[in-house]
Write an enzyme that holds these catalytic residues in place. Structure first.
Site, mmCIF file in Angstrom:
data_model
loop_
_atom_site.group_PDB
_atom_site.id
_atom_site.type_symbol
_atom_site.label_atom_id
_atom_site.label_comp_id
_atom_site.label_asym_id
_atom_site.label_seq_id
_atom_site.Cartn_x
_atom_site.Cartn_y
_atom_site.Cartn_z
ATOM 1 N N GLN A 508 -19.420 52.117 76.250
ATOM 2 C CA GLN A 508 -18.792 52.151 74.936
ATOM 3 C C GLN A 508 -18.722 50.777 74.299
ATOM 4 O O GLN A 508 -18.864 50.642 73.086
ATOM 5 C CB GLN A 508 -17.378 52.742 75.044
ATOM 6 C CG GLN A 508 -16.707 52.985 73.707
ATOM 7 C CD GLN A 508 -17.493 53.921 72.815
ATOM 8 O OE1 GLN A 508 -18.255 54.761 73.301
ATOM 9 N NE2 GLN A 508 -17.342 53.775 71.513
ATOM 10 N N GLU A 509 -18.504 49.742 75.104
ATOM 11 C CA GLU A 509 -18.355 48.395 74.559
ATOM 12 C C GLU A 509 -19.660 47.834 74.017
ATOM 13 O O GLU A 509 -19.706 47.311 72.901
ATOM 14 C CB GLU A 509 -17.820 47.448 75.643
ATOM 15 C CG GLU A 509 -16.331 47.568 75.899
ATOM 16 C CD GLU A 509 -15.488 46.967 74.782
ATOM 17 O OE1 GLU A 509 -16.039 46.331 73.870
ATOM 18 O OE2 GLU A 509 -14.260 47.137 74.829
ATOM 19 N N SER A 510 -20.718 47.880 74.806
ATOM 20 C CA SER A 510 -21.934 47.149 74.437
ATOM 21 C C SER A 510 -23.213 47.952 74.571
ATOM 22 O O SER A 510 -24.274 47.437 74.217
ATOM 23 C CB SER A 510 -22.062 45.898 75.313
ATOM 24 O OG SER A 510 -22.338 46.265 76.663
ATOM 25 N N TYR A 615 -12.304 55.118 70.673
ATOM 26 C CA TYR A 615 -12.687 54.354 71.859
ATOM 27 C C TYR A 615 -12.090 54.961 73.128
ATOM 28 O O TYR A 615 -12.793 55.170 74.127
ATOM 29 C CB TYR A 615 -12.210 52.911 71.680
ATOM 30 C CG TYR A 615 -12.497 51.969 72.821
ATOM 31 C CD1 TYR A 615 -13.674 51.243 72.870
ATOM 32 C CD2 TYR A 615 -11.573 51.778 73.850
ATOM 33 C CE1 TYR A 615 -13.939 50.366 73.910
ATOM 34 C CE2 TYR A 615 -11.821 50.908 74.898
ATOM 35 C CZ TYR A 615 -13.002 50.203 74.921
ATOM 36 O OH TYR A 615 -13.259 49.334 75.952
#
Length: 659
Positions: A508-510, A615
């Protein structure tokens, strides 16, 4: 024979020199492209013109030519634009420039040239441009296009010429009611977008548009200076002032509305004002939200976002009748979203008085149950099933399918752009090629092959995003890859983190882009902020750390997992709270957890920040699928979610050092 012995090393040397020369020339070309990108961002037309000849023949020449012409498009001749379209026909850059050119023609009101060029436009994903096209269709044929224009206009965050022009023409023709124009102004005022509010008021009441600035600057003062709201315009300006006050203090707005203005407004205006107050209270997790929403006499007067916040506030308070009522009042599009299908089913089950209600709930759950998203997984579990990866993968891309992807010029340019550091350009060209170049985008087998091409080049974000588009089948191992597996598993196990949780968060972050950098300065695979990284490095005993090491894969994983473990421990193992803290900082979820103890799914749905709300749900959904992939065993998203409520009095003190 002797001559051959002499010539062979000479030829090898010459070939090596030739390859070196080609490589050096290509490297110089790459530098030119990077320099042109910077010149384009600075608007340096002279530098772009000077560098363009040096980019001729480079694989990314279409980008160079696009930047140079786009920088001076407002002064370019139509013949020059058409020549660009011809030279780069079929490319992303051709259609990107056509998009820009059509917007310019719309701003110039050159409807003849606009109409001639529009049929050649392939992307069809620009809202402003679509508004221009609808306005032209209306002007030429009188077509009924108000419903689509309204949807596009209301969805635009900032004011733009295309949708404002279309709305103005339709209002003048009597196709767009004044109420819809005022509603646009209300939405813009509540969102603190005064220019968009003023543009809307200029359409419906141009002589009163200067009042928008007065309301925006000091809505309380504006209301204090008025005692009566007699005219339609005066009533609407009162509503604008109330929704503006509600954005900063819903209790004050509620007091003003109930004590002075309630009986002076129409039922629709009054309902909207109470809905706006309720929404703002709900976003503050205030127990008063339900009372404010209860003052609304007709829920259909509220837009879907207000109704969504009414449903969230009711979920938090366990008021299932209000949940159901709010969802029923939404438009069909919103009602059919998995979020509200799931909660509608839960509301039916919570209040089931008959077999018919239970059967309807089952039907709703069955309609969305699956492995695709957060609520689809929860629906699956509500039906008594575990989360299991299907044993059979789709057939891998054939040699012919792989070759077709490899030879696709758009994909090739995208990969090369990403490889030399033009990531944003490469991503845009890749997305265009897979999603927009042909109507409806690539077929599923083409998408599978394109995703595999990206995987093979370790361009993981395009691998994942492309794989996510397949509809008739899902390759879970492709869609949920596990790059850097040894490093992630080793580090997670060393510090007592579930590897699936780490993978779910990194995805999810990168999207596994190791040099990713956010707009606020977070870096690397786990998107760690510099200050957080320095603090964590000290806490985990990482000597000699410096911020520039965050793009190092091993260091980033060590820092990111170290911080995640500290956050998870501080929130007593709650994955939902820890994910929120990782995204928004620990202080916010500490405040958000105050109130009734609820299912973590209800808590997550009530997170006030849309980015963090999305998120948390995606990280936990990802985690559950990664756990199924890594273990080969059935999994439960519900078990990972658990319950969320105030911190227990017996729990250790909060770690207030956490950044």
């Amino acid at each position: 024979m002797q001559i051959r012995k002499i010539l062979t090393p000479m030829l090898s040397a010459l070939l090596a020199l030739g390859c070196t020369a080609v490589a050096l020339a290509q490297n110089r070309g790459d530098t030119v492209l990077l320099d042109m990108q910077q010149a384009f961002r600075k608007g340096d037309k002279k530098q772009l013109a000077a560098l363009l000849p040096q980019a001729r023949g480079h694989a990314l020449e279409p980008w160079a030519a696009y930047w140079e012409l786009r920088a001076r498009l407002d002064e370019a001749q139509p013949q020059e634009v058409q020549a660009f379209f011809t030279r780069y026909a079929g490319s992303y850059q051709e259609d990107r420039l056509r998009n820009d050119w059509l917007l310019l023609l719309g701003q110039r009101r050159d409807w003849s040239a606009f109409t001639d060029e529009l049929p050649n436009y392939r992307m069809n994903d620009d809202r402003e441009l679509r508004c221009y096209a609808l306005a032209v269709e209306h002007l030429k044929t009188g077509a009924e296009v108000a419903a689509e224009v309204r949807g596009l206009w209301h969805a635009q965050r900032e004011a733009d010429d295309g949708c404002s022009f279309a709305a103005d023409r339709l209002f003048a023709a009597g196709q767009l009611p004044a109420l819809e124009v005022w509603r646009k102004a209300r939405l813009a005022m509540e969102a603190n977008r005064p220019r968009a509010a003023r543009n809307a008021v200029e359409i419906v009441s141009p002589e009163n548009s200067p009042l928008v600035a007065e309301v925006q600057a000091n809505p309380a003062k504006y209301l204090a200076g008025r005692s009566v709201a007699g005219s339609r315009v005066r009533k609407e300006m009162v509503v604008l002032a109330l929704v503006r006050i509600a954005a900063s203090d819903p209790a004050v707005a509620a007091e003003l509305l109930s004590s002075k203005w309630d009986d002076q407004l129409t039922a629709e205006e009054r309902n909207w004002a109470w809905g706006a107050i309720g929404r703002q209270a709900a976003m503050r997790l205030s127990d008063s939200a339900g009372d404010y929403f209860a003052r609304v006499t007709r829920e259909h007067d509220l837009p879907d976002d207000m109704l969504a916040w009414k449903a969230r506030a009711a979920l938090r308070q366990g008021q299932w009748r209000a949940v159901s009522s709010a969802i029923d009042a939404m438009n069909e599009g919103a009602r059919s979203e998995p979020t509200w299908v799931y909660w509608k089913a839960r509301a039916l089950l919570a209040r089931a008085r008959s077999e018919e209600s239970r059967a309807e709930a089952q039907r709703l759950l069955q309609g969305i149950a699956g492995l695709r998203g957060f609520y689809e997984k929860l629906a699956l579990e509500e039906l008594g099933q575990s989360i299991v990866i299907p044993p059979e993968r789709p057939a891998p891309p054939t040699a012919e399918e792989k070759e077709a992807a490899r030879r696709n010029p758009g994909l090739a340019r995208a990969l090369q752009a990403i490889a030399i550091g033009l990531r944003s350009e490469g991503v845009r060209e890749w997305n265009y090629t897979t999603n927009l170049h042909q109507r409806g985008g690539m077929g599923d087998r083409e998408l599978l092959a394109a995703a595999q091409l990206a995987c093979d080049h370790a361009v993981w974000d395009r691998c994942i995003n492309t794989s996510e588009r397949t509809k008739s089948f899902t390759d879970y191992e492709q869609r949920f890859p596990t790059p850097y597996r040894e490093a992630v598993l080793r580090r997670a196990r060393e510090i007592g983190l579930e590897p699936a949780y780490v993978y779910g968060l990194i995805r999810q972050e990168s999207r596994f882009v190791s040099d990713a950098r956010s707009g606020v300065g977070a870096s690397g695979l786990m998107q760690v902020m510099p200050a957080t990284a320095r603090w964590t490095a000290r806490k985990i005993g990482l000597p000699g750390f410096s911020v520039d090491q965050l793009t190092d894969r091993e260091v980033n994983i060590a820092i990111g997992t170290g911080y995640l473990k500290l956050v998870l421990d501080d929130f007593a193992g709650s994955m939902a709270l820890a994910a929120a803290a990782y995204n928004a900082g620990p202080n916010r979820p500490r405040a958000w957890r105050m109130g009734p103890q609820v299912e973590a799914a209800i808590w997550a749905e009530n997170v006030p920040f849309s980015e963090t709300r999305d998120y948390v749900k995606k990280v936990l959904s990802n985690t559950t699928l990664y756990a199924a992939l890594l273990s080969g065993q059935p999994q439960s998203l519900k078990a990972r979610l658990g319950m969320v409520g105030p911190r227990e009095t017996s729990a250790p003190a909060e770690n207030r050092e956490l950044p």
